[in-house]
Design an enzyme around this catalytic site. Structure first.
Site, PDB file in Angstrom:
ATOM      1  N   HIS A  41     -29.503 -15.886   6.427  1.00  0.00           N
ATOM      2  CA  HIS A  41     -28.882 -15.587   5.135  1.00  0.00           C
ATOM      3  C   HIS A  41     -29.650 -14.429   4.494  1.00  0.00           C
ATOM      4  CE1 HIS A  41     -26.664 -19.589   4.178  1.00  0.00           C
ATOM      5  NE2 HIS A  41     -26.708 -19.390   5.493  1.00  0.00           N
ATOM      6  N   CYS A  73     -26.943 -20.852  -1.626  1.00  0.00           N
ATOM      7  CA  CYS A  73     -26.637 -22.190  -1.108  1.00  0.00           C
ATOM      8  C   CYS A  73     -27.876 -23.083  -1.271  1.00  0.00           C
ATOM      9  CB  CYS A  73     -26.253 -22.100   0.373  1.00  0.00           C
ATOM     10  SG  CYS A  73     -27.646 -21.645   1.448  1.00  0.00           S
ATOM     11  N   CYS A 108     -31.036 -21.638   0.576  1.00  0.00           N
ATOM     12  CA  CYS A 108     -31.610 -20.470  -0.093  1.00  0.00           C
ATOM     13  C   CYS A 108     -32.196 -20.831  -1.453  1.00  0.00           C
ATOM     14  CB  CYS A 108     -30.564 -19.371  -0.206  1.00  0.00           C
ATOM     15  SG  CYS A 108     -30.053 -18.755   1.414  1.00  0.00           S
ATOM     16  N   GLU A 121     -30.770 -14.050   1.491  1.00  0.00           N
ATOM     17  CA  GLU A 121     -31.901 -14.472   0.660  1.00  0.00           C
ATOM     18  C   GLU A 121     -33.122 -14.838   1.496  1.00  0.00           C
ATOM     19  OE1 GLU A 121     -28.198 -16.385  -1.396  1.00  0.00           O
ATOM     20  OE2 GLU A 121     -28.756 -15.718   0.622  1.00  0.00           O
TER      21      GLU A 121
END
Length: 157
Positions: free
Chosen positions: A53, A83, A86, A55
């Site tokens: 991801h 999410c 993260c 992040e």
């Protein structure tokens, strides 16, 4: 243009890079002392990794740049609400603030479904600012998923 908009535009640039690769267009930058110290975008498909991801990648890069896992004094700018994975990483990294472009009512954990960033039970809480360049951040995602639905429909033919 204010500081938050300036850095969110940089996160949007990262999201566009992801879209160009066929990845979900989520971009992120981390700023410390007025300077971008990390940039990242989603790369789950290309890296074949749940962890890729934007992040998570940006946190890893910022930690290496600063030589510390603690990102105190830093602000993350991300185009889509983090999410649960993260959001947990943001708390663990001790980042001070996260600026979010658009919220994610299906998977967001910075206020949409729940707010992991500001749970008083944790030893760290993250300041949250939402809605920065919301229309642009939302539009890039909507366009991506619209195009994806068309591609899937054509593949079925």
């Amino acid at each position: 243009m204010n500081e938050d908009e300036k850095y969110m535009k940089k996160a949007l640039h990262q999201a566009r890079r992801a879209a160009a690769l066929g990845e979900i267009p989520i971009g992120c930058v981390i700023v410390s002392s007025g300077k971008v110290i990390a940039r990242a975008f989603n790369e789950r498909l290309h890296k074949h990794s749940t962890l890729a991801h934007a992040e998570i990648s940006a946190i890893d890069k910022a930690s290496r740049k600063l030589g510390d896992w603690r990102l105190e004094g830093c602000t993350m700018y991300v185009t889509l609400e983090p999410c649960q994975m993260c959001a947990g990483a943001l708390v663990q990294s001790r980042i001070d603030r996260v600026v979010i472009g658009t919220m994610n009512p299906k998977a967001g954990c910075a206020g949409s479904i729940l707010n992991l960033l500001q749970m008083p039970e944790f030893n760290h809480q993250v300041e949250i600012t939402t809605g920065v360049l919301q229309e642009e951040c939302s539009a890039i995602l909507q366009e991506f998923f619209k195009d994806l639905r068309v591609r899937i429909k054509e593949e079925k033919r």
